[in-house]
Design an enzyme around this catalytic site. Structure first.
Site, short mmCIF file in Angstrom:
data_model
loop_
_atom_site.label_atom_id
_atom_site.label_comp_id
_atom_site.label_asym_id
_atom_site.label_seq_id
_atom_site.Cartn_x
_atom_site.Cartn_y
_atom_site.Cartn_z
N ARG A 87 -6.04 0.60 11.19
CA ARG A 87 -6.42 -0.13 9.97
C ARG A 87 -7.49 0.64 9.20
NH1 ARG A 87 -3.28 -4.46 8.30
NH2 ARG A 87 -5.14 -5.11 7.20
N ASN A 114 1.96 0.49 -1.11
CA ASN A 114 0.73 1.06 -0.56
C ASN A 114 0.97 1.89 0.70
OD1 ASN A 114 1.23 -1.04 1.16
ND2 ASN A 114 -0.68 -2.14 0.78
N HIS A 117 2.14 0.25 6.58
CA HIS A 117 1.83 -1.04 7.24
C HIS A 117 1.18 -0.72 8.57
CE1 HIS A 117 2.23 -4.93 9.23
NE2 HIS A 117 2.67 -4.24 10.27
P1 IDP Z 1 -2.02 -5.35 4.83
O1 IDP Z 1 -0.72 -4.60 4.66
O2 IDP Z 1 -3.20 -4.53 4.39
O3 IDP Z 1 -2.18 -5.97 6.19
P2 IDP Z 1 -1.35 -8.02 3.78
O4 IDP Z 1 -2.32 -8.94 3.09
O5 IDP Z 1 -0.87 -8.41 5.15
O6 IDP Z 1 -2.00 -6.56 3.77
O7 IDP Z 1 -0.11 -7.88 2.80
C1 IDP Z 1 1.10 -7.32 3.25
C2 IDP Z 1 1.66 -6.42 2.17
O8 IDP Z 1 2.00 -7.23 1.04
C3 IDP Z 1 0.67 -5.39 1.62
O9 IDP Z 1 0.56 -4.24 2.41
C4 IDP Z 1 1.27 -5.11 0.27
O10 IDP Z 1 2.40 -4.23 0.37
C5 IDP Z 1 1.76 -6.49 -0.16
N1 IDP Z 1 0.78 -7.22 -0.96
C6 IDP Z 1 -0.37 -7.82 -0.53
N2 IDP Z 1 -1.03 -8.40 -1.54
C7 IDP Z 1 -0.28 -8.19 -2.65
C8 IDP Z 1 -0.42 -8.56 -4.04
O11 IDP Z 1 -1.38 -9.22 -4.46
N3 IDP Z 1 0.57 -8.14 -4.88
C9 IDP Z 1 1.65 -7.41 -4.46
N4 IDP Z 1 1.83 -7.06 -3.17
C10 IDP Z 1 0.87 -7.43 -2.28
#
Ligand code: IDP
Length: 140
Positions: A87, A114, A117
């Protein structure tokens, strides 16, 4: 420190831009070992199940569409404190908030696309690894 395994995905924006080697170099340089790896195309059902915790969020359908927009690489990373370490190496969800040197700061296109995962807890890591890999697929 505990040797852990965590689950990692190189997302479609990373495979599309041919960044799998550069991203995996970040894991290896940080001492995480790639002990299983497979490139595959997620089905819509798999993506919906994988991100089921976010099904009520406004971005859910866009996220599912993104995750099936091209191949992904699913992998298992092993090392000391691998879950938290991964992370850290990944950086914040939104690349705009990610620290310098992290994968998301260097490579992510947006908060959605991004690049990576990583499991956020031991329970998630165990479940996510078991969803994609048989025990015999993982060679430490
Ligand atoms: P993480 O991947 O950093 O654990 P999470 O909150 O679990 O973040 O969200 C899962 C995935 O959902 C993120 O990696 C991203 O691809 C997508 N995501 C999270 N928040 C948003 C948003 O506000 N808009 C669009 N996609 C989002």
């Amino acid at each position: 420190m505990a040797i852990e395994r965590t689950f990692s995905i190189l997302k479609p924006d990373a495979t599309r831009r041919n960044l799998t080697g550069k991203i995996n170099a970040k894991f290896e340089e940080a001492g995480l070992r790639i002990v299983a790896s497979r490139r595959l195309q997620l089905s819509r059902a798999q993506a919906e199940t994988f991100y089921g915790a976010h099904s009520a969020r406004g971005f859910f359908q866009d996220l599912v569409a993104f995750m099936i927009s091209g191949p992904v690489v699913v992998q298992v990373l092993e090392g000391e404190n691998a879950i938290a370490r991964n992370r850290e190496i990944m950086g914040a969800t939104n690349p705009a908030n990610a620290d310098a040197g992290t994968i998301r700061k260097e490579f992510a296109e947006s908060i959605e696309a991004n690049s990576v995962h990583g499991s956020d807890s031991p329970e998630a890591a165990a479940a996510e690894i078991a969803y994609f890999f048989a025990g015999t697929d993982i060679v430490g």
